[in-house]
Design an enzyme around this catalytic site. Structure first.
Site, PDB file in Angstrom:
ATOM      1  N   ARG A 139       1.249  -1.370   0.264  1.00  0.00           N
ATOM      2  CA  ARG A 139      -0.075  -0.216   0.026  1.00  0.00           C
ATOM      3  C   ARG A 139       0.835   1.372  -0.389  1.00  0.00           C
ATOM      4  NH1 ARG A 139      -3.539   0.321   4.887  1.00  0.00           N
ATOM      5  NH2 ARG A 139      -1.622  -0.827   5.327  1.00  0.00           N
ATOM      6  N   LYS A 182       4.061 -11.248   9.982  1.00  0.00           N
ATOM      7  CA  LYS A 182       3.381 -11.260   9.017  1.00  0.00           C
ATOM      8  C   LYS A 182       3.734 -12.247   7.718  1.00  0.00           C
ATOM      9  CE  LYS A 182       2.442  -7.420   4.848  1.00  0.00           C
ATOM     10  NZ  LYS A 182       1.866  -6.013   5.323  1.00  0.00           N
ATOM     11  N   ARG A 236       1.078   0.390  15.863  1.00  0.00           N
ATOM     12  CA  ARG A 236       1.752  -0.189  15.792  1.00  0.00           C
ATOM     13  C   ARG A 236       1.385  -0.939  17.769  1.00  0.00           C
ATOM     14  NH1 ARG A 236       7.102   0.795  13.605  1.00  0.00           N
ATOM     15  NH2 ARG A 236       6.606   1.834  11.431  1.00  0.00           N
TER      16      ARG A 236
HETATM   17  C1  BT5 Z   1       0.244  -5.006   1.615  1.00  0.00           C
HETATM   18  O1  BT5 Z   1       0.955  -3.623   1.488  1.00  0.00           O
HETATM   19  O2  BT5 Z   1       0.778  -6.048   2.963  1.00  0.00           O
HETATM   20  C2  BT5 Z   1       0.284  -5.661   0.126  1.00  0.00           C
HETATM   21  C3  BT5 Z   1       0.483  -6.708   0.177  1.00  0.00           C
HETATM   22  C4  BT5 Z   1       0.091  -6.863  -1.079  1.00  0.00           C
HETATM   23  C5  BT5 Z   1       0.984  -7.845  -1.742  1.00  0.00           C
HETATM   24  C6  BT5 Z   1      -0.289  -8.850  -3.414  1.00  0.00           C
HETATM   25  S1  BT5 Z   1       1.507  -9.833  -4.199  1.00  0.00           S
HETATM   26  C7  BT5 Z   1      -0.392 -10.039  -5.218  1.00  0.00           C
HETATM   27  C8  BT5 Z   1      -0.470  -8.570  -5.966  1.00  0.00           C
HETATM   28  N1  BT5 Z   1       0.098  -8.122  -6.555  1.00  0.00           N
HETATM   29  C9  BT5 Z   1       0.869  -6.563  -5.907  1.00  0.00           C
HETATM   30  O3  BT5 Z   1       1.433  -6.025  -6.690  1.00  0.00           O
HETATM   31  N2  BT5 Z   1       0.140  -6.525  -4.947  1.00  0.00           N
HETATM   32  C10 BT5 Z   1      -1.012  -8.142  -4.194  1.00  0.00           C
HETATM   33  P1  BT5 Z   1       1.840  -3.322   3.429  1.00  0.00           P
HETATM   34  O4  BT5 Z   1       0.870  -3.431   4.130  1.00  0.00           O
HETATM   35  O5  BT5 Z   1       1.892  -1.445   2.683  1.00  0.00           O
HETATM   36  O6  BT5 Z   1       2.910  -3.236   3.502  1.00  0.00           O
HETATM   37  C11 BT5 Z   1       4.145  -3.459   3.320  1.00  0.00           C
HETATM   38  C12 BT5 Z   1       5.336  -3.719   3.625  1.00  0.00           C
HETATM   39  O7  BT5 Z   1       5.215  -5.311   4.017  1.00  0.00           O
HETATM   40  C13 BT5 Z   1       6.147  -3.863   2.836  1.00  0.00           C
HETATM   41  O8  BT5 Z   1       6.875  -2.120   3.728  1.00  0.00           O
HETATM   42  C14 BT5 Z   1       7.437  -4.336   4.336  1.00  0.00           C
HETATM   43  O9  BT5 Z   1       7.345  -3.544   5.402  1.00  0.00           O
HETATM   44  C15 BT5 Z   1       7.155  -5.649   4.192  1.00  0.00           C
HETATM   45  N3  BT5 Z   1       6.274  -6.615   3.187  1.00  0.00           N
HETATM   46  C16 BT5 Z   1       7.521  -6.128   2.170  1.00  0.00           C
HETATM   47  N4  BT5 Z   1       7.537  -7.827   1.711  1.00  0.00           N
HETATM   48  C17 BT5 Z   1       7.147  -8.463   2.242  1.00  0.00           C
HETATM   49  C18 BT5 Z   1       6.667  -9.839   2.205  1.00  0.00           C
HETATM   50  N5  BT5 Z   1       7.240 -10.538   1.459  1.00  0.00           N
HETATM   51  N6  BT5 Z   1       6.054 -10.315   3.949  1.00  0.00           N
HETATM   52  C19 BT5 Z   1       6.398  -9.670   4.510  1.00  0.00           C
HETATM   53  N7  BT5 Z   1       6.015  -8.175   4.796  1.00  0.00           N
HETATM   54  C20 BT5 Z   1       6.712  -7.652   3.474  1.00  0.00           C
END
Ligand code: BT5
Length: 251
Positions: free
Chosen positions: A42, A107, A244
């Site tokens: 996001r 997460k 948080r």
């Molecule tokens: C999310 O955003 O959690 C939304 C993620 C959605 C991903 C899916 S994959 C299929 C579809 N296509 C896309 O391009 N996106 C969707 P947010 O709440 O903003 O969290 C992002 C934050 O999570 C990052 O800034 C990192 O801190 C952390 N993060 C990034 N990659 C991660 C991972 N693989 N596992 C856990 N945390 C992660």
């Protein structure tokens, strides 16, 4: 009512969400990719999407008869679908409002809902889901290694991606149907069972404003309710905050 189509599989994409937003696909299209070069979180954040180990998928709702609030509620419906899928695999997960799925406070999955509007009408809603499935601890990049986990890390079990995908799509279809037929109240009841921070001290970052208080739960819209330090109830709208736990690093 949305009916999912058979998934379309891609090897490598920039983002499964972007494919559905830019392309001309029909209602219920499901896109799955083995890896994403520019997986989105996001508000411009990134989703780490290496090949072969995890699930990255997006689902298209075309011309959905939904209000903006219902679109936000889809976050919570989707979270319930994911948690129920994990529960069936004996993986106990919880939800961090609005869109994070956690195992042991870390997460394991995230949801990104994007839309295309035409005047007041919602033309498209794209629901993107990323789930860390078979990632090992040392495979996460440094920035997220302390806050991220995978199903395999949490359970020690290898999970076949296609099997998980099939189960997930069945559960999501079921919960989207319940949402459509019975409304958000039914979802709210389920969601609250998995809300890990109920009653806990939290800090909400809402733009410039910081609200400290206790997470009370969600209201009938799906908005987060916080009781602040003066005892005043505050409503936090989806999409506007970072939440948080007090005195805890990361989450
Ligand atoms: C999310 O955003 O959690 C939304 C993620 C959605 C991903 C899916 S994959 C299929 C579809 N296509 C896309 O391009 N996106 C969707 P947010 O709440 O903003 O969290 C992002 C934050 O999570 C990052 O800034 C990192 O801190 C952390 N993060 C990034 N990659 C991660 C991972 N693989 N596992 C856990 N945390 C992660």
């Amino acid at each position: 009512m949305i009916t999912f189509r058979d998934p379309i599989f891609y090897k490598e994409v920039n983002s499964t969400n972007t494919i559905l937003l830019n392309g001309d696909f029909s209602d219920g299209t499901v896109i799955v990719a083995e890896s994403q070069l520019a997986g989105k979180g996001r508000r411009g954040r990134k989703w780490h999407s290496p090949p072969g180990k995890n699930l990255y998928l997006s689902i298209l709702f075309k011309d959905p008869p939904m209000s903006a609030t219902q679109m936000l509620q889809l976050n919570l419906v989707t979270a319930v679908g994911i948690v129920k899928t994990l529960e069936e695999l004996s993986v106990p997960a919880s939800i961090k409002w609005p869109n994070d799925i956690l195992i042991n406070e870390k997460k394991v999955a995230g949801i990104l809902i994007e839309s295309e509007m035409e005047r007041e009408n919602i033309k498209k809603i794209v629901i993107g889901i990323g789930i860390n499935v078979n990632m090992k601890e040392n495979e996460f990049p440094n920035e997220i290694k302390d806050i991220a986990t995978s199903i395999q890390i949490a359970t020690g079990n290898y999970i076949e991606l296609r099997y998980l995908l099939k189960n997930l799509l069945q559960k999501l279809q079921l919960w989207y149907n319940i949402f459509e037929q019975e409304g958000f109240n039914q979802i709210k009841k389920e969601w609250e069972n998995y809300f890990s921070w109920k009653g806990k001290e939290v800090i909400v970052f809402q733009g410039e404003e910081i609200i400290e208080g206790k997470a009370v739960g969600i209201d009938s819209n799906g908005f987060l309710i916080i009781k602040d330090q003066q005892g005043v109830f505050k409503t936090i709208i989806v999409g506007d905050i970072t939440l948080r736990r007090k005195n805890a690093p990361g989450y």
